[in-house]
Design an enzyme around this catalytic site. Structure first.
Site: not given
Ligand code: NDP
Length: 296
Positions: A66, A172, A241
């Site tokens: 998340l 990280k 963040k």
């Molecule tokens: P996104 O913003 O694309 O997706 C976030 C996900 O978290 C979605 O599935 C969203 O659901 C869910 N979510 C957020 N808040 C809540 C909540 N309160 N309750 C339930 N579900 C929630 O983020 P990313 O996939 O890019 O990133 C996910 C994690 O991985 C983060 O911590 C990020 O820092 C890390 N990361 C990302 C990278 C990247 O290249 N993108 C690389 C390395 C790490 P919904 O679909 O409903 O919005």
């Protein structure tokens, strides 16, 4: 067959989860925005759970990915929460880039329910997730790390046990703070050179054959900034963040860290200015606007 539930089908969670749809795994998914989970289920055949509790029922491993640790913590309680469905002996693998203090609290809550927790944030971006070549940095007991190896090995190639719960998150956050420093400093440098009469492509050609080079200068700027493509692979909000977490870790550990604190301030300002959906490299737009020059 190890039964796995994956919660959080975002930009990186989706390609990670895809690797767990293959045998020997049996995958259930849950996402807050249900349409994404249904689409994933249609594409891959994974079972779609109605609630986090439903996802937890019968799962040997629960993977969460998340936005923040607070989001993960918010899924624990209530009649539909993870704790309502979790069985003793379940292992929760949190791939969120989280914060150490919240991860330690989540680990303690799960331990009280007989479940294990490991923070397991990843690096390598969405392309690494697609290829299954992520680096996974893990915090928790060594025995839990050995237990989760086959699961995280489905989407990662470099699997590292860093120490106790929270150490994966801390590492990280520092890695991403370094990314932020590279992005901002490369942007400032190229803006100054552009105004001094050196084209950014020429500047990068020299820098990338010299000691100032980085992944940011070798790949991110040529492929995404100079082209003005700015693809949305990693949201600026998430990098803000992460650097905030790194600055907090440095303060807690009483490390003199003016550069980390300043970088956190700069990215907070960029996030506030550019909004929730901007890509991390769009922070450059703030430098460009303040300097009256485009890095193109
Ligand atoms: P996104 O913003 O694309 O997706 C976030 C996900 O978290 C979605 O599935 C969203 O659901 C869910 N979510 C957020 N808040 C809540 C909540 N309160 N309750 C339930 N579900 C929630 O983020 P990313 O996939 O890019 O990133 C996910 C994690 O991985 C983060 O911590 C990020 O820092 C890390 N990361 C990302 C990278 C990247 O290249 N993108 C690389 C390395 C790490 P919904 O679909 O409903 O919005």
């Amino acid at each position: 067959m190890p039964t796995i539930s994956f919660l959080g089908l975002g930009a990186i969670g989706t390609p990670m989860a895809r690797h767990l749809t293959q045998p020997p795994f049996e995958l259930t998914v849950w996402n807050r925005t249900r349409e994404k989970a249904l689409a994933f289920g249609r594409d891959t055949g994974a079972r779609v759970a109605d609630t986090p509790a439903d996802a937890a029922r019968g799962a040997a491993f629960i993977v969460t990915c998340l936005s923040t640790s607070a989001d993960v913590e918010s899924l624990l309680d209530g009649k539909d929460g993870l704790l309502a469905g979790i069985a003793r002996g379940t292992t929760v693998i949190d791939c969120t880039s989280g914060d150490p203090a919240t991860s330690r609290r989540i680990a303690a809550t799960l331990a009280a329910h007989g479940a294990d927790f490991m923070d397991a944030p990843v690096s390598g971006g969405t392309s690494g997730a697609e290829k299954g070549t992520l680096t996974v940095m893990c915090g928790g007991d060594a025995t839990v790390f050995e237990r989760i190896r086959p699961v995280i090995g489905a989407f990662g190639t470099k699997l590292v046990h860093c120490g106790a719960v929270g150490t994966g998150d801390a590492l990280k956050s520092v890695n991403n703070a370094l990314l932020a420093v590279h992005v901002w400093s490369t942007g400032e440098g190229l803006a100054a050179l552009a105004k001094a009469g050196v084209r950014p492509a020429v500047a990068l050609d020299v820098i990338n054959a010299s000691s100032g080079r980085s992944n940011t200068s070798e790949h991110l700027f040529p492929e995404r900034v100079l082209t003005r493509a700015f693809p949305r692979t990693f949201r600026l909000a998430l990098l803000d963040k992460d650097i905030g977490i790194a600055a907090g870790v440095a303060r807690e550990q009483r490390v003199a860290s003016p550069l980390l604190q300043l970088t956190a301030e700069l990215f907070r300002a960029a996030h506030q200015d550019l909004g929730e959906e901007a890509d991390h490299l769009e922070a450059i737009r703030l430098i460009e606007r303040r300097s009256g020059v485009e890095i193109a």
